[in-house]
Design a protein around this motif. Structure first.
Motif, short mmCIF file in Angstrom:
data_model
loop_
_atom_site.label_atom_id
_atom_site.label_comp_id
_atom_site.label_asym_id
_atom_site.label_seq_id
_atom_site.Cartn_x
_atom_site.Cartn_y
_atom_site.Cartn_z
N TRP B 61 0.85 -1.20 0.00
CA TRP B 61 0.00 0.00 0.00
C TRP B 61 0.88 1.24 0.00
CZ3 TRP B 61 -5.19 0.95 -0.40
CH2 TRP B 61 -5.58 2.27 -0.18
N GLU B 62 0.52 2.20 -0.82
CA GLU B 62 1.16 3.51 -0.78
C GLU B 62 0.08 4.56 -0.59
OE1 GLU B 62 4.32 4.26 -0.86
OE2 GLU B 62 5.37 2.57 -1.81
N ASP B 63 0.27 5.44 0.37
CA ASP B 63 -0.67 6.56 0.49
C ASP B 63 -0.47 7.54 -0.65
OD1 ASP B 63 -2.07 5.86 2.83
OD2 ASP B 63 -0.31 6.42 4.04
N ASP B 64 0.76 7.63 -1.11
CA ASP B 64 1.13 8.65 -2.10
C ASP B 64 1.30 8.00 -3.48
OD1 ASP B 64 2.24 10.62 -3.61
OD2 ASP B 64 4.10 10.76 -2.46
N PRO B 65 0.48 8.41 -4.45
CA PRO B 65 0.59 7.79 -5.78
C PRO B 65 1.95 8.03 -6.43
CG PRO B 65 -0.93 9.67 -5.81
CD PRO B 65 -0.62 9.39 -4.38
N VAL B 66 2.59 9.15 -6.08
CA VAL B 66 3.92 9.41 -6.65
C VAL B 66 4.91 8.36 -6.14
CG1 VAL B 66 5.84 11.04 -6.71
CG2 VAL B 66 3.49 11.86 -7.03
N ALA B 67 4.80 8.04 -4.86
CA ALA B 67 5.68 7.00 -4.30
C ALA B 67 5.40 5.66 -4.99
CB ALA B 67 5.45 6.89 -2.79
N LEU B 68 4.11 5.39 -5.25
CA LEU B 68 3.76 4.15 -5.97
C LEU B 68 4.41 4.12 -7.35
CD1 LEU B 68 2.01 1.55 -6.21
CD2 LEU B 68 0.20 2.99 -7.14
N ALA B 69 4.32 5.25 -8.03
CA ALA B 69 4.83 5.34 -9.41
C ALA B 69 6.32 5.06 -9.49
CB ALA B 69 4.52 6.71 -9.99
N LYS B 70 7.03 5.35 -8.41
CA LYS B 70 8.49 5.22 -8.42
C LYS B 70 8.98 3.87 -7.92
CE LYS B 70 9.48 10.11 -7.36
NZ LYS B 70 9.89 11.00 -6.24
N ARG B 71 8.09 3.03 -7.43
CA ARG B 71 8.53 1.78 -6.80
C ARG B 71 9.34 0.91 -7.77
NH1 ARG B 71 5.55 -0.19 -1.98
NH2 ARG B 71 6.24 -2.26 -2.64
N ASP B 72 10.37 0.31 -7.24
CA ASP B 72 11.20 -0.56 -8.07
C ASP B 72 10.48 -1.83 -8.50
OD1 ASP B 72 13.33 1.13 -7.98
OD2 ASP B 72 14.26 0.17 -6.23
N ASP B 73 9.47 -2.22 -7.73
CA ASP B 73 8.84 -3.50 -8.02
C ASP B 73 7.60 -3.39 -8.90
OD1 ASP B 73 7.19 -2.31 -6.21
OD2 ASP B 73 7.27 -3.94 -4.72
N ILE B 74 7.44 -2.28 -9.62
CA ILE B 74 6.37 -2.23 -10.63
C ILE B 74 6.97 -1.94 -12.01
CG2 ILE B 74 4.70 -1.39 -8.91
CD1 ILE B 74 4.62 1.24 -10.64
N ASP B 75 6.33 -2.51 -13.02
CA ASP B 75 6.71 -2.26 -14.41
C ASP B 75 5.78 -1.27 -15.09
OD1 ASP B 75 8.75 -4.39 -14.42
OD2 ASP B 75 7.01 -5.74 -14.30
N VAL B 76 4.52 -1.32 -14.69
CA VAL B 76 3.50 -0.48 -15.31
C VAL B 76 2.76 0.28 -14.22
CG1 VAL B 76 1.44 -0.44 -16.78
CG2 VAL B 76 3.17 -2.21 -17.14
N PHE B 77 2.67 1.59 -14.41
CA PHE B 77 1.90 2.42 -13.49
C PHE B 77 0.51 2.63 -14.10
CE2 PHE B 77 0.67 6.77 -12.01
CZ PHE B 77 0.49 6.44 -10.67
N VAL B 78 -0.51 2.19 -13.37
CA VAL B 78 -1.89 2.27 -13.87
C VAL B 78 -2.59 3.41 -13.14
CG1 VAL B 78 -4.02 0.99 -14.25
CG2 VAL B 78 -1.83 -0.22 -14.27
N ASP B 84 -7.05 16.59 -14.31
CA ASP B 84 -6.01 16.97 -15.27
C ASP B 84 -4.80 17.63 -14.60
OD1 ASP B 84 -7.22 19.32 -14.62
OD2 ASP B 84 -7.48 20.04 -16.67
N GLU B 85 -4.88 17.84 -13.32
CA GLU B 85 -3.74 18.41 -12.59
C GLU B 85 -3.56 17.60 -11.31
OE1 GLU B 85 -1.90 20.72 -13.87
OE2 GLU B 85 -3.23 21.40 -15.48
N GLY B 86 -2.67 18.06 -10.47
CA GLY B 86 -2.56 17.47 -9.14
C GLY B 86 -1.97 16.08 -9.15
N PRO B 87 -2.48 15.21 -8.25
CA PRO B 87 -1.87 13.89 -8.03
C PRO B 87 -1.73 13.06 -9.32
CG PRO B 87 -3.59 14.30 -6.40
CD PRO B 87 -3.63 15.44 -7.35
N ALA B 88 -2.75 13.06 -10.17
CA ALA B 88 -2.68 12.22 -11.37
C ALA B 88 -1.52 12.67 -12.25
CB ALA B 88 -4.00 12.30 -12.14
N LYS B 89 -1.43 13.95 -12.51
CA LYS B 89 -0.36 14.47 -13.37
C LYS B 89 1.01 14.23 -12.73
CE LYS B 89 1.10 18.67 -15.78
NZ LYS B 89 1.96 19.51 -14.92
N ASN B 90 1.11 14.54 -11.46
CA ASN B 90 2.39 14.35 -10.77
C ASN B 90 2.83 12.90 -10.81
OD1 ASN B 90 2.24 17.04 -10.11
ND2 ASN B 90 1.42 16.68 -8.05
N ALA B 91 1.87 12.01 -10.59
CA ALA B 91 2.23 10.59 -10.51
C ALA B 91 2.62 10.05 -11.89
CB ALA B 91 1.07 9.80 -9.91
#
Lengths: 428, 428
Positions: B61-78, B84-91
């Protein structure tokens, strides 16, 4: 940019020439979209001298498609000759043996030899693609194999022979009988050299067999299909169906049931207001039903130079882009042989009978149906001048077998003056 | 078989949970179809504690989608958060920076930042996929980008906001006015938190902007679109249109003209008997027109857990299969900035006016139209009890500008008692 992708095209009829025209007319756009230049290296057809309306002078010529398939200077063998045996089969086999990817529009070849060809291609790490083989320009192979890859497919349906749909629509619109419209269609050049391929439901059946293989992960099994053509659809049935809110369509249906894989191609009644009911003329329509996506309906031209060439180019573009996936969406070696099931799921049926015009006839028929457990949704006895009375019944849902048994029992009552017509009503 | 494909899913609303359910429920089938095991490694959402009806205990579990996006153990960020701004764009930016492929359902993000994101992804050799962003379960991105790769696209049209189509259909069927049905839809939870996104045509406009980019090889340009929502569509217009054989639809149209790229989203009249005219309820429909393929029409569910998750899974399956193609079908660096054109192609228009009920009113209006070179195809003056007389005109084809000038000139005649309503009639 990578090396050019070099095509060898066997078959220069309307579709082959359509492909030549696309490749010649938009080279930059194709290169931008696929990342590679797409070139034609060599071509083959039966007659070299014919004027085909396209400049072929830049391409090597082969009289023999097998020789074309083996040429060192092609990467993709594009088979547009047709036929399930003979030159087309030999050339596709030769191409695979020579390490070439294959693009084909040949539904008959795939329906009959698809499993063996797919196994050979996949064992050699090659691609065998056939978007143009099913429903012409409609990208239905792609939609099913890729677009719906995350679904368990529930059912696939389609009106996939434009000539049959033209004939049925024309009968309906002009109030003409089958034979008259068949002759018109023949004069207009709409029919295959062997018209049974069209009106006998075989061409559409080939397409359905291919879709069923992809949809259910099973080996393509054309012989298992129940096929009935449109030759016996009468203008009376079309008009009576219309009065009750239905259209008659040559409809293919494939679905996996507890008893096995059911594939059937037959004239059916569909609600006039449904997308299938509203499909007119030579257009095709495919309905894909998945557990997640629900129902997807796709409509487009099922034949013709442009639409079919568009589908061939889609496969070529995918190969140029480097896409690889198994021929039927899952590895050929993993496809199971489905147990073929006849339809047992109850459906409503349209039943037209001619009864001897004497007291008690209708009662006898109603008794037979009642004894068979078939209940009547709607019934009409039509006014008539003949000695026999036309009666039309729409049943509630009943298994086909119960209906067939009832029809056999009606025969014993002596009140039928002609064989009844039974058409399934498909819920779409 | 290759290494598993590891997903990180940000956003666990209906669509995110729909994806989780598919991945959990058919692992063997997905592996067989794609050649890889598809796994979920980690997830992220706003609230961890909510019961979402799916077992998430096996995922980090990640509270922060940006942290999720950077994880070494994922290949695809869904990315299934939206906005159009904020968390989705940042992540999404973080995922690309971290070398992850991205799958998103976020039409707003792509319509506004699609060009920059595509350039970043392609420069890094990554995939940015978004089948679910346009028309829900309908595999339209795939059909356009791949299925029609051998076509010059002529026109793209679509009814792509199910809520608007629901509202318009419900008004028609029940004879209710806009405000009543809007309130119903709101009570049923059919509307976005900001309903303007739906009824203002913005959500559908985002989708059209994405399709136009792919169709015409241009940079996505949402601000250039002419957008009009359904807020001012009246039950009178729906009923009058129906009497003349038309339906009112919120229709998006994109086409390249000699003057530039025309993209517009507006309520239009379409023939009742056309596929678009027959589209009812929350269903979506997209019409693709290519120079070779002709017209392809695709119909399906435009929203909802299953259909949208099906589209997300299609992108994931393509990535698992190793497919690579540019974000918008051609390299982002090659996309041109289209000159935005307002519609100049003549079209028939529906024009409803309220005229002062005195002699000569109609003559004055007819004179204005005649002076503007606009000829009348059909006209009806309706019976009325008000002091003003409702008049409906269907024009022959005329440029919108001529009509707008005529409407301005009508104002000067003093016979209008309310602003006229003008709706384009689209030939489909």
């Amino acid at each position: 940019m990578s090396e050019p992708l070099r095509l060898g095209i066997a078959g220069l009829g309307t579709v082959g020439i359509g492909v030549v025209k696309i490749v010649q007319s938009m080279p930059e756009m194709l290169a931008e979209r696929t990342g590679r230049t797409i070139e034609i290296t060599a071509v083959s057809a039966r007659s070299r001298d014919k004027d085909r309306g396209a400049d072929l002078s830049g391409y090597a010529w082969e009289d023999d498609p097998v020789a074309l398939a083996k040429r060192d200077d092609i990467d993709v063998f594009v088979e547009l000759m047709g036929g399930d045996e003979g030159p087309a089969k030999n050339a596709v086999e030769a191409a695979i043996a020579a390490g070439k990817d294959v693009v084909t529009a040949n539904k008959a070849l795939l329906a009959v030899h698809g499993q063996a060809l797919a196994e050979a291609a996949e064992a050699a790490g090659l691609r065998l693609r056939f978007e143009a083989a099913v429903a012409g320009g409609i990208p239905v192979i792609k939609a099913l194999t890729e677009g719906l890859a995350g679904n368990r497919i529930k059912r696939v349906m389609g009106v996939m022979n434009g000539t049959c749909n033209y004939i049925l629509t024309r009968m309906q619109d002009a109030g003409l009988d089958y034979q008259t419209v068949f002759s018109e269609a023949e004069a207009l050049g709409y029919l295959e050299a062997d018209p049974t391929l069209d009106v006998g439901g075989i061409d559409a059946g080939h397409k359905l067999a291919i879709l069923a293989s992809i949809a259910f992960g099973t080996q393509v099994d054309f012989p298992a299909m129940q096929i009935e053509g449109i030759e016996r659809v009468s203008i009376e049935d079309i008009e009576l169906a219309a009065e009750m809110g239905y259209r008659v369509k040559l409809l293919g249906v494939a679905q996996m049931t507890g008893r096995g894989l059911e594939t059937r191609m037959s004239p059916c009644l569909v609600p006039m207001a449904s997308p299938l009911g509203q499909l007119e003329g030579a257009t095709n329509m495919v309905v894909l039903e998945g557990d997640s996506v629900g129902q997807i309906v796709i409509r487009g031209a099922g034949a013709g130079e442009g639409p079919t060439a568009s589908a061939v180019m889609s496969d070529i573009a995918d190969i140029a882009r480097g896409f690889r996936l198994p021929t039927f969406g899952a590895p050929a070696s993993a496809l199971t042989r489905a147990r073929a099931a006849t339809s047992t799921a109850p459906a409503p049926f349209y039943l037209r009978m001619a009864l001897a015009d004497k007291p008690g006839s209708l009662a006898k028929i109603a008794t037979v149906l009642g004894n068979a457990g078939i209940s009547i949704d709607r019934m009409r006895q039509l006014s008539h001048t003949d000695p026999s009375a036309p009666v039309v019944i729409v049943t509630h849902k009943t298994p086909r077998q119960a209906l067939d048994e009832a029809i056999a029992a009606m025969d014993g009552t002596g009140v039928l003056t002609a064989a009844p017509v039974a058409l399934r009503i498909e819920e779409v």
